[in-house]
Design a protein around this motif. Sequence first.
Motif, PDB file in Angstrom:
ATOM      1  N   GLU A   1       0.845  -1.188   0.000  1.00 17.64           N
ATOM      2  CA  GLU A   1       0.000   0.000   0.000  1.00 17.64           C
ATOM      3  C   GLU A   1       0.889   1.249   0.000  1.00 17.64           C
ATOM      4  O   GLU A   1       1.975   1.240   0.604  1.00 17.64           O
ATOM      5  N   PRO A   2       0.458   2.328  -0.645  1.00 12.28           N
ATOM      6  CA  PRO A   2       1.251   3.563  -0.644  1.00 12.28           C
ATOM      7  C   PRO A   2       1.579   4.064   0.761  1.00 12.28           C
ATOM      8  O   PRO A   2       2.680   4.564   1.010  1.00 12.28           O
ATOM      9  N   SER A   3       0.627   3.918   1.683  1.00  8.05           N
ATOM     10  CA  SER A   3       0.848   4.419   3.039  1.00  8.05           C
ATOM     11  C   SER A   3       1.952   3.667   3.774  1.00  8.05           C
ATOM     12  O   SER A   3       2.485   4.150   4.767  1.00  8.05           O
ATOM     13  N   SER A   4       2.329   2.479   3.280  1.00 12.51           N
ATOM     14  CA  SER A   4       3.372   1.696   3.933  1.00 12.51           C
ATOM     15  C   SER A   4       4.765   2.284   3.701  1.00 12.51           C
ATOM     16  O   SER A   4       5.680   2.031   4.488  1.00 12.51           O
ATOM     17  N   ILE A   5       4.918   3.053   2.615  1.00 12.72           N
ATOM     18  CA  ILE A   5       6.247   3.587   2.309  1.00 12.72           C
ATOM     19  C   ILE A   5       6.273   5.121   2.349  1.00 12.72           C
ATOM     20  O   ILE A   5       7.214   5.742   1.886  1.00 12.72           O
ATOM     21  N   ALA A   6       5.212   5.716   2.870  1.00 13.80           N
ATOM     22  CA  ALA A   6       5.166   7.174   3.029  1.00 13.80           C
ATOM     23  C   ALA A   6       4.897   7.474   4.498  1.00 13.80           C
ATOM     24  O   ALA A   6       4.109   6.793   5.147  1.00 13.80           O
ATOM     25  N   PHE A   7       5.573   8.505   5.018  1.00 14.51           N
ATOM     26  CA  PHE A   7       5.442   8.815   6.438  1.00 14.51           C
ATOM     27  C   PHE A   7       5.217  10.315   6.602  1.00 14.51           C
ATOM     28  O   PHE A   7       5.978  11.127   6.060  1.00 14.51           O
ATOM     29  N   PRO A   8       4.165  10.721   7.332  1.00 18.92           N
ATOM     30  CA  PRO A   8       3.852  12.156   7.459  1.00 18.92           C
ATOM     31  C   PRO A   8       4.988  12.933   8.130  1.00 18.92           C
ATOM     32  O   PRO A   8       5.498  12.518   9.177  1.00 18.92           O
ATOM     33  N   LEU A   9       5.357  14.045   7.544  1.00 20.30           N
ATOM     34  CA  LEU A   9       6.438  14.865   8.111  1.00 20.30           C
ATOM     35  C   LEU A   9       6.069  15.393   9.494  1.00 20.30           C
ATOM     36  O   LEU A   9       6.913  15.456  10.397  1.00 20.30           O
ATOM     37  N   ARG A  10       4.822  15.767   9.664  1.00 22.56           N
ATOM     38  CA  ARG A  10       4.423  16.335  10.958  1.00 22.56           C
ATOM     39  C   ARG A  10       4.469  15.280  12.067  1.00 22.56           C
ATOM     40  O   ARG A  10       4.678  15.620  13.231  1.00 22.56           O
ATOM     41  N   LYS A  11       4.273  14.031  11.694  1.00 21.67           N
ATOM     42  CA  LYS A  11       4.401  12.957  12.680  1.00 21.67           C
ATOM     43  C   LYS A  11       5.852  12.822  13.143  1.00 21.67           C
ATOM     44  O   LYS A  11       6.127  12.598  14.334  1.00 21.67           O
ATOM     45  N   ILE A  12       6.785  12.987  12.225  1.00 20.59           N
ATOM     46  CA  ILE A  12       8.210  12.858  12.555  1.00 20.59           C
ATOM     47  C   ILE A  12       8.639  13.939  13.539  1.00 20.59           C
ATOM     48  O   ILE A  12       9.415  13.681  14.464  1.00 20.59           O
ATOM     49  N   PHE A  13       8.116  15.149  13.353  1.00 23.52           N
ATOM     50  CA  PHE A  13       8.588  16.297  14.139  1.00 23.52           C
ATOM     51  C   PHE A  13       7.533  16.799  15.130  1.00 23.52           C
ATOM     52  O   PHE A  13       7.548  17.970  15.512  1.00 23.52           O
ATOM     53  N   GLN A  14       6.651  15.912  15.575  1.00 26.61           N
ATOM     54  CA  GLN A  14       5.566  16.327  16.470  1.00 26.61           C
ATOM     55  C   GLN A  14       6.069  17.036  17.725  1.00 26.61           C
ATOM     56  O   GLN A  14       5.456  17.986  18.203  1.00 26.61           O
ATOM     57  N   LYS A  15       7.168  16.582  18.269  1.00 29.08           N
ATOM     58  CA  LYS A  15       7.648  17.115  19.549  1.00 29.08           C
ATOM     59  C   LYS A  15       8.738  18.161  19.377  1.00 29.08           C
ATOM     60  O   LYS A  15       9.357  18.584  20.361  1.00 29.08           O
ATOM     61  N   LYS A  16       8.983  18.591  18.156  1.00 33.47           N
ATOM     62  CA  LYS A  16      10.042  19.559  17.885  1.00 33.47           C
ATOM     63  C   LYS A  16       9.425  20.917  17.546  1.00 33.47           C
ATOM     64  O   LYS A  16       9.021  21.168  16.417  1.00 33.47           O
ATOM     65  N   LYS A  17       9.346  21.776  18.547  1.00 34.40           N
ATOM     66  CA  LYS A  17       8.690  23.071  18.358  1.00 34.40           C
ATOM     67  C   LYS A  17       9.514  24.038  17.515  1.00 34.40           C
ATOM     68  O   LYS A  17       8.998  25.060  17.057  1.00 34.40           O
ATOM     69  N   ASN A  18      10.800  23.711  17.328  1.00 33.94           N
ATOM     70  CA  ASN A  18      11.646  24.590  16.518  1.00 33.94           C
ATOM     71  C   ASN A  18      11.621  24.213  15.037  1.00 33.94           C
ATOM     72  O   ASN A  18      12.318  24.822  14.223  1.00 33.94           O
ATOM     73  N   VAL A  19      10.820  23.206  14.673  1.00 32.13           N
ATOM     74  CA  VAL A  19      10.707  22.792  13.269  1.00 32.13           C
ATOM     75  C   VAL A  19       9.358  23.251  12.721  1.00 32.13           C
ATOM     76  O   VAL A  19       8.301  22.952  13.293  1.00 32.13           O
TER      77      VAL A  19
ATOM     78  N   VAL B   1       4.275 -16.672   1.595  1.00 34.13           N
ATOM     79  CA  VAL B   1       3.582 -17.914   1.948  1.00 34.13           C
ATOM     80  C   VAL B   1       2.519 -18.280   0.909  1.00 34.13           C
ATOM     81  O   VAL B   1       2.372 -19.447   0.527  1.00 34.13           O
ATOM     82  N   THR B   2       1.767 -17.285   0.442  1.00 32.35           N
ATOM     83  CA  THR B   2       0.612 -17.547  -0.421  1.00 32.35           C
ATOM     84  C   THR B   2       0.884 -17.345  -1.901  1.00 32.35           C
ATOM     85  O   THR B   2       0.048 -17.690  -2.737  1.00 32.35           O
ATOM     86  N   TYR B   3       2.039 -16.764  -2.242  1.00 29.83           N
ATOM     87  CA  TYR B   3       2.343 -16.407  -3.631  1.00 29.83           C
ATOM     88  C   TYR B   3       1.311 -15.419  -4.185  1.00 29.83           C
ATOM     89  O   TYR B   3       1.019 -15.395  -5.376  1.00 29.83           O
ATOM     90  N   ASP B   4       0.743 -14.617  -3.318  1.00 30.10           N
ATOM     91  CA  ASP B   4      -0.305 -13.704  -3.767  1.00 30.10           C
ATOM     92  C   ASP B   4      -0.411 -12.537  -2.795  1.00 30.10           C
ATOM     93  O   ASP B   4       0.083 -12.588  -1.675  1.00 30.10           O
ATOM     94  N   GLN B   5      -1.054 -11.468  -3.233  1.00 29.42           N
ATOM     95  CA  GLN B   5      -1.393 -10.364  -2.367  1.00 29.42           C
ATOM     96  C   GLN B   5      -2.707  -9.777  -2.844  1.00 29.42           C
ATOM     97  O   GLN B   5      -3.101 -10.007  -3.985  1.00 29.42           O
ATOM     98  N   SER B   6      -3.382  -9.071  -1.985  1.00 29.37           N
ATOM     99  CA  SER B   6      -4.745  -8.623  -2.311  1.00 29.37           C
ATOM    100  C   SER B   6      -4.813  -7.109  -2.481  1.00 29.37           C
ATOM    101  O   SER B   6      -5.778  -6.478  -2.073  1.00 29.37           O
ATOM    102  N   LEU B   7      -3.800  -6.532  -3.106  1.00 32.45           N
ATOM    103  CA  LEU B   7      -3.751  -5.072  -3.223  1.00 32.45           C
ATOM    104  C   LEU B   7      -3.937  -4.600  -4.658  1.00 32.45           C
ATOM    105  O   LEU B   7      -3.598  -3.469  -4.981  1.00 32.45           O
ATOM    106  N   ARG B   8      -4.460  -5.457  -5.504  1.00 31.99           N
ATOM    107  CA  ARG B   8      -4.593  -5.088  -6.916  1.00 31.99           C
ATOM    108  C   ARG B   8      -5.877  -4.282  -7.123  1.00 31.99           C
ATOM    109  O   ARG B   8      -6.868  -4.754  -7.691  1.00 31.99           O
ATOM    110  N   LEU B   9      -5.821  -3.047  -6.645  1.00 32.70           N
ATOM    111  CA  LEU B   9      -6.980  -2.155  -6.685  1.00 32.70           C
ATOM    112  C   LEU B   9      -6.751  -1.049  -7.696  1.00 32.70           C
ATOM    113  O   LEU B   9      -5.669  -0.468  -7.767  1.00 32.70           O
ATOM    114  N   ILE B  10      -7.780  -0.754  -8.461  1.00 35.01           N
ATOM    115  CA  ILE B  10      -7.740   0.402  -9.361  1.00 35.01           C
ATOM    116  C   ILE B  10      -8.387   1.567  -8.622  1.00 35.01           C
ATOM    117  O   ILE B  10      -9.600   1.596  -8.424  1.00 35.01           O
ATOM    118  N   ILE B  11      -7.565   2.502  -8.197  1.00 34.12           N
ATOM    119  CA  ILE B  11      -8.056   3.634  -7.402  1.00 34.12           C
ATOM    120  C   ILE B  11      -7.848   4.912  -8.212  1.00 34.12           C
ATOM    121  O   ILE B  11      -6.721   5.366  -8.385  1.00 34.12           O
TER     122      ILE B  11
END
Length: 432
Positions: free
Chosen positions: A60-78, A410-420
């Motif tokens: 899924e796209p969300s598996s390899i993308a990470f929100p920038l604001r989540k990374i720097f949540q506790k950094k008030k100087n960023v 294990v299954t030789y398959d995945q269920s992410l073949r979605l046209i979005i």
Amino acid sequence: MIANIPETPRKRVVIVGAGFGGLALAQKLAQEEIQVVLIDKNNYHQFQPLFYQVAMAGLEPSSIAFPLRKIFQKKKNVHIRVTKVRAIHPERKKISTDLGEIWYDYLVLGIGTNTNFFGMQNIIENAIPMKSVSEAIYLRNRVLENFEAALSTRDQDKIAGLMTMVVVGGGPTGTEISGTLAEMKKMILPKDYPELDFNLMKIYIFESGDGVLKVMSEEASRKGKEYLEELGVTVRTGERIADYIDGYAITSTGEKIRTDNLIWSAGVIANKIEGFPPEVFGRGGRIKVNQYSQVEGFTDVFAIGDLAAMSGDPAFPEGHPQLAQPAIQQGKLLASNLLKLINDQPMKPFEYKDLGSMATIGRNKAVVDLPRWKFQGGFAWFVWMFVHLMGILGVKNKVLVFINWFWNYVTYDQSLRLIIRPRVTRKIKPDN
């Protein structure tokens, strides 16, 4: 609209681009008494080495993308701003963005590269690039939509064109896509589309050089070609795709290949930014920098990662490889050097530590080049998975990717073949 960044007595470092280099720099500077302004056109960091798995419906796209604001949540100087940078004005120490002008004490550019189509207009209009998560999703949609369309015609030539894949570029990205497509042809697609004749599906990979994976060792290049051919990929080296006309990819020898899937991973060119004199730009549009990452002719403007062509390293006279590791190492060192510069201390020159390179072609088929050890096969495949898993940001993302990989193994398959498809909204005109 305005950038609306608070004024503080701290030195302000503006970082343009949240790729590997820019993010590594921002994370280091976030620990210091410095105001960090991080600018990117997206609100997330993208893990580029796994774009192809999103494109091939493995993750899924969300598996390899990470929100920038989540990374720097506790950094008030960023301070993060999602916008595009249009130009720099070094004489005024400002940059122009879609949110207005932003001033800086030090400016760092890490805007990376884009696909290089070498000026071929038909290729630009018809080829499918893969330099972002959105382009990877588009490629996934395109491939799946073409298989759906193949079910709705009896024209064998049209069906062959919808099913045939032509991959241009024999580097890691091209070989990984080709290998994954070949495995999908063998293990997955015939189950999804039992009405189609998969003898019509051909997979080609074109490389203008004399072999695939030439950025790696001879052993890796030779084994990579062997793996591709074992999977049924037609490897064409010493040839290139010169044009695309009326549904046909035209090779440099004049051969025509019927395909509606021209996947382009043949080269990159640095993203351009206005405001520099022409002599600053080198080969491939990269910005010339010294060993401290300072842009040629400037002391307060820096460039790192794929964008930078660093002088002073005899092993890489045209600049370091446009990979994640050089960018990360440059970003980390620049954080230290900026602190030294602020405190009037001598900066440390950059020395690239080559940690090796790797590519995966398919299940139990990978090649790994380490500084003192080169190996291929099943063990290399597991090493590749471990290294990439550790590179993904966020524990949750690591777990999700691992689960996807384990399930697929294990299954030789995945269920992410979605046209979005993105929803196209109609702008409503205000009442007069």
